[in-house]
Design an enzyme around this catalytic site. Structure first.
Site, PDB file in Angstrom:
ATOM      1  N   TYR A 157      69.095  -8.569  -4.774  1.00 23.16           N
ATOM      2  CA  TYR A 157      70.349  -9.272  -5.080  1.00 23.16           C
ATOM      3  C   TYR A 157      71.255  -8.313  -5.851  1.00 23.16           C
ATOM      4  CZ  TYR A 157      68.201 -13.519  -3.422  1.00 23.16           C
ATOM      5  OH  TYR A 157      67.617 -14.459  -2.612  1.00 23.16           O
ATOM      6  N   TYR A 191      61.561 -10.111   0.399  1.00 28.70           N
ATOM      7  CA  TYR A 191      61.613  -9.271  -0.806  1.00 28.70           C
ATOM      8  C   TYR A 191      60.542  -9.701  -1.798  1.00 28.70           C
ATOM      9  CZ  TYR A 191      64.249 -13.217  -2.872  1.00 28.70           C
ATOM     10  OH  TYR A 191      64.635 -14.454  -3.309  1.00 28.70           O
ATOM     11  N   ARG A 212      58.574 -12.992  -0.992  1.00 29.92           N
ATOM     12  CA  ARG A 212      59.255 -14.182  -0.476  1.00 29.92           C
ATOM     13  C   ARG A 212      59.751 -13.876   0.939  1.00 29.92           C
ATOM     14  NH1 ARG A 212      63.083 -17.982  -2.638  1.00 29.92           N
ATOM     15  NH2 ARG A 212      61.652 -19.144  -1.331  1.00 29.92           N
ATOM     16  N   HIS A 215      65.541 -15.165   3.466  1.00 33.83           N
ATOM     17  CA  HIS A 215      66.259 -16.446   3.439  1.00 33.83           C
ATOM     18  C   HIS A 215      67.686 -16.256   2.938  1.00 33.83           C
ATOM     19  CE1 HIS A 215      64.375 -15.815  -0.493  1.00 33.83           C
ATOM     20  NE2 HIS A 215      65.511 -16.290  -0.977  1.00 33.83           N
ATOM     21  N   HIS A 217      70.392 -18.488   0.576  1.00 33.45           N
ATOM     22  CA  HIS A 217      70.483 -19.649  -0.323  1.00 33.45           C
ATOM     23  C   HIS A 217      71.776 -20.422  -0.075  1.00 33.45           C
ATOM     24  CE1 HIS A 217      67.399 -18.503  -3.425  1.00 33.45           C
ATOM     25  NE2 HIS A 217      67.617 -17.304  -2.921  1.00 33.45           N
TER      26      HIS A 217
HETATM   27 FE   LIG Z   1      66.254 -15.722  -2.864  1.00 35.28          FE
END
Ligand SMILES: [Fe+2]
Length: 288
Positions: A157, A191, A212, A215, A217
């Site tokens: 991120y 990630y 994870r 995806h 969000h």
């Molecule tokens: Fe996420």
């Protein structure tokens, strides 16, 4: 009450808060104290183990600020976030299911027009995400706000990654009367949750993979409807069955189809080849 010991400990603490005027607080704290004491009785920690627990929680708190939220990560990785979510969002069938907020939401993402890109650096596999926001009768919802955020194609991120511009891969979109949304982005990547803090160390010590599945969000809200916090997961991802935060639901897995079509790519404002993903969100009307 003076002889606080193994037998009397729990009753003594409960008695001490018997005068609490906030009934809900009293109920919650009575449960917390009772269960916490039960854990201590069951595992009989050494003084060193108890101090290690205190230090773990201290470090978790120290890794929280306006950009990092290690406590959310702790809650997520222990399955608590998804349990609280499940209890609070018992939805009618067909309504879009919710999942964890995660630690990387940032308030005040830039407002975008439909069709805009949320990628500020243009990196990664070009992807077109589209669909509609509908009510339970299948009617489009106008004025629905979609707050979108995701990791880069290499799994970070913007708030974790100095190489990315601020507010990269984040945007706010508002639907028109047709309820449609469409935007351009980069295909998200699976990630590892951040492993540089106490929660990462905990996972390693427990032999748990930190990954994870890929995806995007979403938080979707509209006047008169209950907001939903959710993800769209990339179908085929190798971590769909081992999500470190237990966030996957079958209804949220979406094919990201690859296309090699220069003409369509140009129409959509993307480089060729590209991916498309489509989804219809269904919101539930607020009651009461
Ligand atoms: Fe996420």
């Amino acid at each position: 009450m003076r002889d606080f010991n193994e037998t009397t400990a729990t009753a003594a603490v409960l008695e001490r808060m018997s005068g609490c005027k906030d009934r809900r607080l009293k109920e919650i704290m009575a449960s917390v104290v009772t269960h916490l004491h039960a854990v201590v009785r069951e595992v009989e920690p050494t003084m060193e183990e108890w101090m290690a627990a205190i230090q773990f929680l201290t470090q978790t708190g120290q890794m929280c600020d306006d950009k990092r939220q290690q406590f959310i990560l702790l809650s997520d990785t222990l399955g608590v976030s998804m349990l609280v979510d499940a209890i609070n969002h018992r939805k009618p069938s067909g309504a879009t299911e919710s999942t964890v907020l995660g630690p990387f939401h940032v308030a005040g993402a830039p407002k975008k027009k439909m069709g805009d890109t949320i990628s500020k650096d243009g990196k990664g596999d070009p992807t077109y995400v589209s669909g509609r926001v509908l009510d339970q009768a299948g009617q489009p919802i106008a004025g629905a706000l979609l707050d979108v955020w995701q990791s880069s194609s290499d799994g970070f991120y913007d708030v974790q990654d100095q190489r990315q511009p601020e507010m990269n891969l984040r945007g706010l979109f508002t639907t028109a009367a047709d309820g449609r949304f469409f935007f351009r982005t980069a295909k998200p990547s699976s990630y590892p949750i951040p492993t540089d803090g106490p929660v990462g160390k905990m996972l390693m010590a427990l032999g748990r993979p930190p990954m994870r599945p890929a995806h995007i969000h979403f938080i979707i809200g509209a006047p008169g409807f209950e907001p939903v916090t959710t993800h769209l997961f990339v179908a085929g991802d190798e971590y769909l069955d081992s999500d470190a935060v237990f966030g996957v639901k079958g209804s949220l897995i979406v094919p990201f189809e690859q296309h090699d079509d220069a003409k369509r790519a140009q129409q959509l404002g993307l480089a060729n080849p590209f991916f498309t993903a489509e989804y219809e969100f269904m919101l539930v009307r607020e009651t009461g």
